[in-house]
Design a protein around this motif. Structure first.
Motif, short mmCIF file in Angstrom:
data_model
loop_
_atom_site.label_atom_id
_atom_site.label_comp_id
_atom_site.label_asym_id
_atom_site.label_seq_id
_atom_site.Cartn_x
_atom_site.Cartn_y
_atom_site.Cartn_z
N SER A 1 0.83 -1.20 0.00
CA SER A 1 0.00 0.00 0.00
C SER A 1 0.87 1.27 0.00
O SER A 1 0.60 2.23 -0.72
N ARG B 1 2.57 1.81 -3.36
CA ARG B 1 1.56 2.27 -4.31
C ARG B 1 1.30 3.77 -4.13
O ARG B 1 1.18 4.51 -5.11
N SER C 1 2.49 0.62 -17.71
CA SER C 1 2.07 -0.49 -16.85
C SER C 1 3.12 -1.58 -16.76
O SER C 1 3.01 -2.49 -15.93
N VAL D 1 6.18 -0.81 -7.60
CA VAL D 1 5.13 0.04 -8.16
C VAL D 1 5.58 0.43 -9.57
O VAL D 1 6.74 0.77 -9.79
N ASP E 1 2.37 3.35 -14.11
CA ASP E 1 0.95 3.67 -14.19
C ASP E 1 0.29 3.73 -12.81
O ASP E 1 -0.89 4.02 -12.70
N GLY E 2 1.07 3.43 -11.75
CA GLY E 2 0.57 3.51 -10.38
C GLY E 2 0.13 2.21 -9.77
O GLY E 2 -0.14 2.16 -8.57
N HIS E 3 0.05 1.12 -10.54
CA HIS E 3 -0.34 -0.15 -9.92
C HIS E 3 0.87 -0.81 -9.28
O HIS E 3 2.02 -0.59 -9.69
N ALA E 4 0.63 -1.59 -8.25
CA ALA E 4 1.71 -2.24 -7.50
C ALA E 4 1.49 -3.74 -7.45
O ALA E 4 0.35 -4.22 -7.47
N SER E 5 2.59 -4.47 -7.37
CA SER E 5 2.53 -5.93 -7.28
C SER E 5 3.79 -6.43 -6.61
O SER E 5 4.64 -5.64 -6.18
#
Length: 230
Positions: free
Chosen positions: A43, A46, A144, A197, A200-204
Motif C-alpha cells: 500500500s 503504491r 504499466s 510500483v 501507471d501507479g499499480h503495485a505488485s
C-alpha cells in the motif's frame, strides 16, 4: 477427603500442552504478521507511485528524479514527493508512507542510504537517464510494464561504495541481478518477495530467490527501460 488443587504431574501435563500449542501457534502468528507487513508495504509503495504521478502533473509532465541540487542543498526524491503523500516524508516514523514496516533500518531525512524504497534511475552507458526517474510521462511507451520503484536495500550508515541506496542505477547492457543484490528489489517479505510500483501507479510483488549464492527471478531488464520500444 476432597482433594484440593492439582498434582505435580497434572501441572506438568498442562504446561506441556501449553508449550506444544505455543510451538504450533507462534510461527502462525509470525507468518500472519509478516504477511500484514507486506500488505502495508504494498500500500505504501503504491502511494509513492501515485504521488509521483501528482508530482509529474505539477512538473511539466516530468517524473521525480532521484535527487536534485536546490540552492546548494541536495534534495532526494522522498523530499520532493513530500506534499503528495499521506503522512509526509522524512518523519522518521514507522508509519510514514515512504517506509516499509518489514525494514528495520531507520528512516531519516537527507540520508539516501536509509530509504526503504528505491526509484528506477537506470542509465545508458553514456550516462543518459533511461529509467523512470527524470522521464516525461508521455515518453513512457508502456507505463504499466515499467518499474518506478521497488523495495530497496537501506543500511544504517553511509556504506561508502554503492552509496546511493535511494535509487536502482545499473547501466543498460551490464546488469547482473544474479550476483548483485542492488540490481533488483530487496526480497525481504514472506516467500522471498519484494514489492514494485509501476509507472501507471499499480503495485505488485515479485519473487527473488537465492540458491547457491545466486539470485533468480525478480524483474526483467526491459522492465526498467522507460523509453524502450520493447
Amino acid at each position: 477427603m476432597r482433594r484440593v488443587g492439582f498434582t505435580l504431574i497434572e501441572l506438568l501435563v498442562v504446561i506441556a500442552i501449553i508449550a506444544v500449542l505455543a510451538a504450533i501457534l507462534f510461527p502462525v502468528f509470525a507468518r500472519a504478521k509478516a504477511a500484514a507487513q507486506k500488505t502495508t508495504c504494498l500500500s505504501n509503495i503504491r502511494q509513492v507511485g501515485l504521488a509521483n504521478q501528482l508530482y509529474a502533473g505539477d512538473s511539466d509532465d516530468t517524473y521525480v528524479g532521484d535527487e536534485i541540487l536546490d540552492g546548494g542543498e541536495t534534495r532526494y526524491w522522498g523530499d520532493l514527493l513530500d506534499k503528495y503523500v499521506r503522512g509526509g516524508a522524512f518523519e522518521g516514523r514507522g508509519e510514514a508512507t515512504e517506509t516499509c514496516p518489514s525494514e528495520r533500518v531507520a528512516f531519516y531525512d537527507y540520508k539516501p542510504w536509509t530509504y526503504s524504497f528505491a526509484v528506477n534511475d537506470v542509465r545508458e552507458p553514456d550516462g543518459d537517464h533511461v529509467g523512470a526517474a527524470w522521464s516525461k510521462a508521455s515518453e513512457i511507451v508502456k507505463p504499466s510494464s515499467v518499474v518506478f520503484a521497488v523495495d530497496g536495500w537501506p543500511v544504517s550508515s553511509d556504506p561508502g561504495s554503492n552509496h546511493d541506496r535511494e535509487e536502482v542505477s545499473w547501466i543498460l547492457g551490464s546488469r547482473n541481478s544474479a550476483t548483485n543484490p542492488l540490481a533488483d528489489g530487496n526480497p525481504r517479505h514472506v516467500g522471498n518477495s519484494f514489492n514494485i510500483v509501476f509507472c501507471d501507479g499499480h503495485a505488485s510483488s515479485r519473487v527473488r530467490n537465492m540458491q547457491s549464492g545466486k539470485f533468480s527471478g525478480g524483474t526483467l531488464d526491459k522492465e526498467w527501460a522507460a523509453r524502450a520500444d520493447d
